[in-house]
Design a protein around this motif. Structure first.
Motif, short mmCIF file in Angstrom:
data_model
loop_
_atom_site.label_atom_id
_atom_site.label_comp_id
_atom_site.label_asym_id
_atom_site.label_seq_id
_atom_site.Cartn_x
_atom_site.Cartn_y
_atom_site.Cartn_z
N LEU A 20 0.65 -1.39 -0.15
CA LEU A 20 0.14 0.19 -0.27
C LEU A 20 1.24 1.03 -0.45
CD1 LEU A 20 -2.92 -0.64 2.49
CD2 LEU A 20 -3.00 -0.52 -0.18
N ASP A 21 0.82 1.87 -0.61
CA ASP A 21 1.07 3.07 -0.76
C ASP A 21 1.05 3.82 0.60
OD1 ASP A 21 -0.83 6.15 -0.60
OD2 ASP A 21 -1.72 3.93 -2.39
N CYS A 22 1.99 5.34 0.63
CA CYS A 22 2.18 6.03 1.79
C CYS A 22 0.74 6.26 2.01
CB CYS A 22 3.52 6.98 2.00
SG CYS A 22 3.43 7.77 3.32
N TYR A 23 0.07 6.81 1.86
CA TYR A 23 -0.86 8.02 1.56
C TYR A 23 -2.16 7.19 2.86
CZ TYR A 23 -4.59 11.49 1.88
OH TYR A 23 -5.77 12.34 2.31
N SER A 24 -2.56 5.65 1.65
CA SER A 24 -3.20 4.48 2.31
C SER A 24 -3.11 4.13 3.35
CB SER A 24 -3.44 2.97 1.31
OG SER A 24 -3.68 4.03 0.07
N ARG A 25 -1.60 4.53 4.09
CA ARG A 25 -0.79 3.30 5.05
C ARG A 25 -1.13 4.65 6.16
NH1 ARG A 25 3.74 2.73 5.31
NH2 ARG A 25 4.24 2.92 3.23
N ALA A 26 -0.92 5.74 6.12
CA ALA A 26 -1.54 6.76 6.40
C ALA A 26 -2.98 6.73 7.03
CB ALA A 26 -1.71 8.19 6.04
N LEU A 27 -4.28 6.29 6.09
CA LEU A 27 -5.51 6.43 6.88
C LEU A 27 -5.63 5.30 7.41
CD1 LEU A 27 -6.52 8.12 3.18
CD2 LEU A 27 -7.03 9.01 5.17
N TYR A 28 -5.48 4.43 6.89
CA TYR A 28 -5.16 2.98 8.05
C TYR A 28 -4.96 3.80 9.50
CZ TYR A 28 -4.33 -1.78 9.69
OH TYR A 28 -4.32 -2.94 10.81
N ALA A 29 -3.83 3.94 9.37
CA ALA A 29 -3.06 4.85 11.37
C ALA A 29 -3.93 5.25 11.38
CB ALA A 29 -1.52 5.90 10.66
N PHE A 30 -5.03 6.16 11.05
CA PHE A 30 -5.67 7.23 11.26
C PHE A 30 -7.26 6.07 11.61
CE2 PHE A 30 -10.12 8.06 10.30
CZ PHE A 30 -10.81 9.72 11.21
N ALA A 31 -7.53 5.21 11.31
CA ALA A 31 -8.35 4.74 11.66
C ALA A 31 -7.83 4.10 12.62
CB ALA A 31 -8.92 3.09 10.47
N LEU A 32 -6.70 3.63 13.28
CA LEU A 32 -6.57 2.90 14.27
C LEU A 32 -6.00 4.46 15.73
CD1 LEU A 32 -3.28 0.44 12.67
CD2 LEU A 32 -5.65 0.21 13.71
N LEU A 33 -5.24 4.98 15.15
CA LEU A 33 -5.19 5.95 16.35
C LEU A 33 -6.85 6.65 16.99
CD1 LEU A 33 -2.72 8.08 14.33
CD2 LEU A 33 -2.62 6.74 16.28
N GLY A 34 -7.82 6.78 16.30
CA GLY A 34 -9.33 7.37 15.89
C GLY A 34 -9.45 6.22 17.28
N GLN A 35 -9.10 5.75 17.39
CA GLN A 35 -9.76 3.86 18.55
C GLN A 35 -9.22 4.37 19.64
OE1 GLN A 35 -12.31 0.71 15.65
NE2 GLN A 35 -10.47 1.31 14.56
N SER A 36 -8.28 4.56 19.42
CA SER A 36 -7.06 5.17 20.04
C SER A 36 -6.42 3.14 20.64
CB SER A 36 -7.78 5.04 21.88
OG SER A 36 -8.34 6.28 22.01
N ARG A 37 -6.05 3.15 19.47
CA ARG A 37 -5.30 1.73 19.38
C ARG A 37 -4.01 1.68 19.01
NH1 ARG A 37 -8.85 -2.88 18.08
NH2 ARG A 37 -6.86 -3.67 17.20
N PRO A 38 -3.39 1.07 20.47
CA PRO A 38 -1.59 1.38 20.08
C PRO A 38 -0.68 1.25 19.34
CG PRO A 38 -2.24 0.58 22.10
CD PRO A 38 -3.20 0.53 21.27
N GLU A 39 -1.32 0.37 18.51
CA GLU A 39 -0.60 -0.23 17.15
C GLU A 39 -0.67 0.85 16.31
OE1 GLU A 39 -3.81 -2.05 17.17
OE2 GLU A 39 -3.43 -1.38 18.57
N GLY A 40 -1.97 2.20 16.36
CA GLY A 40 -1.40 3.43 15.73
C GLY A 40 -0.65 4.41 15.61
N LEU A 41 -0.08 4.35 17.12
CA LEU A 41 1.46 5.21 16.85
C LEU A 41 2.78 4.18 16.11
CD1 LEU A 41 1.18 5.90 21.03
CD2 LEU A 41 0.11 7.00 18.22
#
Length: 261
Positions: free
Chosen positions: A120-141
């Motif tokens: 996945l390109d960097c921006y798609s992975r950023a959007l995936y990170a957003f989903a994890l961060l938005g749920q306060s999931r530590p793996e998003g960090l």
């Protein structure tokens, strides 16, 4: 993936593609036309993110969300070519982000074939990170740090991560991380009302109320005229900061048996 050669007039061509995509949001064919324009240009992920994020926002604001134009199966498919597939993915995931549909965004990415996730390109992975961060999931960090290492100062990508940190209220040092991210060179102008809005929320969480009010007042002053939806968000944040400050300065009087103490 190597970056395309930036020929003279490339920025103008990208602007024309964005203008065509946002001119008639009610036309259900505009995502297909945008994919064609970006494919003919040989757009890289940065350019795709720049155009797709704005196009998805414009369509949503006009009441014609991309979520009603593209099906999950259509977005998950490999597509006729990599640029088209990436365009649809950027549009669809951006629309999920703007609707705060973090669990759906996470589930969509995680149901992609295992072979697709690492590519996945960097921006798609950023959007995936957003989903994890938005749920306060530590793996998003952890994913955020990986994205930052690749994204450099690409403002659209940094905005996605800033949004996730703002939404994730229970992240470890989330507010501090947000403030640190807001000082990156891509943001360090003090003139982006959305960054100032996120910063004000972080300052409120850190009980730095006067600084938060100063940030939100500057954001209100810099917001373009007529942006009603964002203006309402900023006014709401200002009210939250002012109320929190009042409670901090004048805590409720405790009572025992109905008698004030």
């Amino acid at each position: 993936m190597s970056l395309p050669v930036h020929r003279p007039g490339r920025a103008l061509t990208l602007l024309k593609a964005k203008t065509r995509a946002t001119a008639h949001p009610a036309d259900p064919s505009w995502p297909v036309r945008l994919a064609k324009d970006l494919r003919e240009l040989g757009a890289d992920w940065r350019e795709s993110a720049q155009v797709c994020a704005d196009a998805a926002w414009t369509a949503r604001s006009a009441g014609h969300s991309v979520l009603g134009l593209l099906s999950p199966d259509q977005v998950a498919a490999a597509g006729p070519d990599p640029v088209t597939a990436r365009t649809y993915r950027h549009l669809y995931l951006s629309a999920l982000r703007y609707d705060f549909r973090c669990p759906t965004l996470q589930a969509f990415v995680e149901q992609l074939p295992d072979s697709a996730l690492p590519t996945l390109d960097c921006y798609s992975r950023a959007l995936y990170a957003f989903a994890l961060l938005g749920q306060s999931r530590p793996e998003g960090l952890d994913l955020m740090e990986e994205v930052l290492a690749e994204a450099g100062e690409h403002a659209k990508t940094l905005h996605v991560l800033l949004h996730g940190l703002w939404l994730g209220q229970d992240l470890d040092q989330g507010a501090e991380r947000l403030l640190a991210l807001s000082t990156r060179p891509a943001f360090d102008t003090g003139r982006d009302p959305i960054v100032l809005f996120r910063v004000a929320g972080a300052l409120r969480r850190l009980s730095r109320y006067d600084e938060g009010l100063a940030a939100i007042d500057r954001a209100l002053d810099l917001l373009p005229p007529g942006d009603i939806a964002v203006h309402a968000d900023l006014v709401r944040e200002r009210s939250l900061i002012a109320t929190a400050r009042d409670i901090h300065q004048h805590p409720p009087t405790r009572s025992i048996g109905g008698t004030p103490t």
